[in-house]
Motif scaffolding. Structure first.
Motif, PDB file in Angstrom:
ATOM      1  N   LEU A   6       0.803  -1.216   0.000  1.00 52.86           N
ATOM      2  CA  LEU A   6       0.000   0.000   0.000  1.00 52.86           C
ATOM      3  C   LEU A   6       0.838   1.268   0.000  1.00 52.86           C
ATOM      4  O   LEU A   6       0.415   2.298  -0.519  1.00 52.86           O
ATOM      5  CB  LEU A   6      -0.916   0.020   1.229  1.00 52.86           C
ATOM      6  CG  LEU A   6      -1.901  -1.135   1.331  1.00 52.86           C
ATOM      7  CD1 LEU A   6      -2.647  -1.054   2.650  1.00 52.86           C
ATOM      8  CD2 LEU A   6      -2.866  -1.132   0.167  1.00 52.86           C
ATOM      9  N   ALA A   7       1.996   1.217   0.635  1.00 56.48           N
ATOM     10  CA  ALA A   7       2.841   2.408   0.752  1.00 56.48           C
ATOM     11  C   ALA A   7       4.265   1.953   1.048  1.00 56.48           C
ATOM     12  O   ALA A   7       4.483   0.828   1.498  1.00 56.48           O
ATOM     13  CB  ALA A   7       2.344   3.312   1.873  1.00 56.48           C
ATOM     14  N   SER A   8       5.213   2.828   0.794  1.00 57.59           N
ATOM     15  CA  SER A   8       6.603   2.505   1.133  1.00 57.59           C
ATOM     16  C   SER A   8       7.345   3.771   1.539  1.00 57.59           C
ATOM     17  O   SER A   8       6.985   4.877   1.145  1.00 57.59           O
ATOM     18  CB  SER A   8       7.319   1.818  -0.028  1.00 57.59           C
ATOM     19  OG  SER A   8       7.417   2.669  -1.136  1.00 57.59           O
ATOM     20  N   LEU A   9       8.356   3.563   2.352  1.00 54.10           N
ATOM     21  CA  LEU A   9       9.254   4.634   2.789  1.00 54.10           C
ATOM     22  C   LEU A   9      10.680   4.136   2.622  1.00 54.10           C
ATOM     23  O   LEU A   9      10.952   2.940   2.739  1.00 54.10           O
ATOM     24  CB  LEU A   9       9.026   4.973   4.262  1.00 54.10           C
ATOM     25  CG  LEU A   9       7.714   5.627   4.638  1.00 54.10           C
ATOM     26  CD1 LEU A   9       7.609   5.742   6.154  1.00 54.10           C
ATOM     27  CD2 LEU A   9       7.622   7.008   4.012  1.00 54.10           C
ATOM     28  N   HIS A  10      11.588   5.068   2.383  1.00 54.62           N
ATOM     29  CA  HIS A  10      12.997   4.744   2.241  1.00 54.62           C
ATOM     30  C   HIS A  10      13.789   5.671   3.154  1.00 54.62           C
ATOM     31  O   HIS A  10      13.435   6.839   3.313  1.00 54.62           O
ATOM     32  CB  HIS A  10      13.452   4.938   0.794  1.00 54.62           C
ATOM     33  CG  HIS A  10      12.577   4.221  -0.180  1.00 54.62           C
ATOM     34  ND1 HIS A  10      12.732   2.894  -0.469  1.00 54.62           N
ATOM     35  CD2 HIS A  10      11.516   4.648  -0.903  1.00 54.62           C
ATOM     36  CE1 HIS A  10      11.813   2.532  -1.341  1.00 54.62           C
ATOM     37  NE2 HIS A  10      11.068   3.582  -1.621  1.00 54.62           N
ATOM     38  N   THR A  11      14.840   5.143   3.732  1.00 60.46           N
ATOM     39  CA  THR A  11      15.684   5.970   4.579  1.00 60.46           C
ATOM     40  C   THR A  11      17.137   5.548   4.403  1.00 60.46           C
ATOM     41  O   THR A  11      17.428   4.400   4.070  1.00 60.46           O
ATOM     42  CB  THR A  11      15.261   5.881   6.066  1.00 60.46           C
ATOM     43  OG1 THR A  11      15.955   6.867   6.811  1.00 60.46           O
ATOM     44  CG2 THR A  11      15.537   4.518   6.649  1.00 60.46           C
ATOM     45  N   LEU A  12      18.014   6.480   4.623  1.00 60.13           N
ATOM     46  CA  LEU A  12      19.448   6.228   4.553  1.00 60.13           C
ATOM     47  C   LEU A  12      19.994   6.159   5.972  1.00 60.13           C
ATOM     48  O   LEU A  12      19.917   7.127   6.724  1.00 60.13           O
ATOM     49  CB  LEU A  12      20.163   7.332   3.779  1.00 60.13           C
ATOM     50  CG  LEU A  12      21.687   7.247   3.732  1.00 60.13           C
ATOM     51  CD1 LEU A  12      22.145   5.975   3.034  1.00 60.13           C
ATOM     52  CD2 LEU A  12      22.267   8.468   3.052  1.00 60.13           C
ATOM     53  N   ALA A  13      20.511   5.002   6.326  1.00 62.20           N
ATOM     54  CA  ALA A  13      21.158   4.812   7.624  1.00 62.20           C
ATOM     55  C   ALA A  13      22.657   4.660   7.366  1.00 62.20           C
ATOM     56  O   ALA A  13      23.104   4.648   6.221  1.00 62.20           O
ATOM     57  CB  ALA A  13      20.599   3.577   8.318  1.00 62.20           C
ATOM     58  N   ARG A  14      23.406   4.553   8.404  1.00 63.09           N
ATOM     59  CA  ARG A  14      24.862   4.356   8.287  1.00 63.09           C
ATOM     60  C   ARG A  14      25.269   3.119   9.077  1.00 63.09           C
ATOM     61  O   ARG A  14      24.753   2.887  10.159  1.00 63.09           O
ATOM     62  CB  ARG A  14      25.625   5.568   8.836  1.00 63.09           C
ATOM     63  CG  ARG A  14      25.384   6.836   8.077  1.00 63.09           C
ATOM     64  CD  ARG A  14      26.155   6.851   6.805  1.00 63.09           C
ATOM     65  NE  ARG A  14      25.820   8.032   6.003  1.00 63.09           N
ATOM     66  CZ  ARG A  14      26.242   8.207   4.786  1.00 63.09           C
ATOM     67  NH1 ARG A  14      27.034   7.329   4.225  1.00 63.09           N
ATOM     68  NH2 ARG A  14      25.889   9.266   4.107  1.00 63.09           N
ATOM     69  N   THR A  15      26.202   2.373   8.524  1.00 67.09           N
ATOM     70  CA  THR A  15      26.738   1.218   9.236  1.00 67.09           C
ATOM     71  C   THR A  15      27.724   1.716  10.291  1.00 67.09           C
ATOM     72  O   THR A  15      28.024   2.919  10.353  1.00 67.09           O
ATOM     73  CB  THR A  15      27.463   0.264   8.275  1.00 67.09           C
ATOM     74  OG1 THR A  15      28.580   0.952   7.703  1.00 67.09           O
ATOM     75  CG2 THR A  15      26.532  -0.231   7.176  1.00 67.09           C
TER      76      THR A  15
END
Length: 90
Positions: A6-15
């Motif tokens: 139905l929906a999606s989100l994207h995020t940038l994390a760091r290792t």
């Protein structure tokens, strides 16, 4: 779970070493009108690295509540390996 996205989100994390880690969260609806969340690391072979993908089914019967939870997961950059443990704490 046979589900529809139905929906999606994207995020940038760091290792830990500072490398970028793209996380995707998807809101899913099952045939029983229950909502769940799928989380995975982009660009990874999930068969070779199963800790990079996770789903929690049947979170809520409310789309609004499930969508709000998905947003909090993305804001806090919760990785798939921690999804099961943290989803009920948010």
């Amino acid at each position: 779970m046979i589900a529809m996205e139905l929906a999606s989100l994207h995020t940038l994390a760091r290792t830990e070493d500072g490398s970028p880690l793209w996380l995707t969260y998807k809101l899913l609806r099952s045939r029983q009108d229950r909502y769940g969340i799928l989380c995975y690391v982009e660009g990874v072979d999930h068969e070779k690295a199963p800790h990079t993908i996770a789903a929690v089914e049947d979170i809520s019967s409310s789309r609004d509540r499930a969508e709000a939870l998905m947003s909090r997961l993305a804001q806090r950059q919760v990785a798939p390996a921690h999804l099961q443990d943290l989803i009920w704490e948010l």
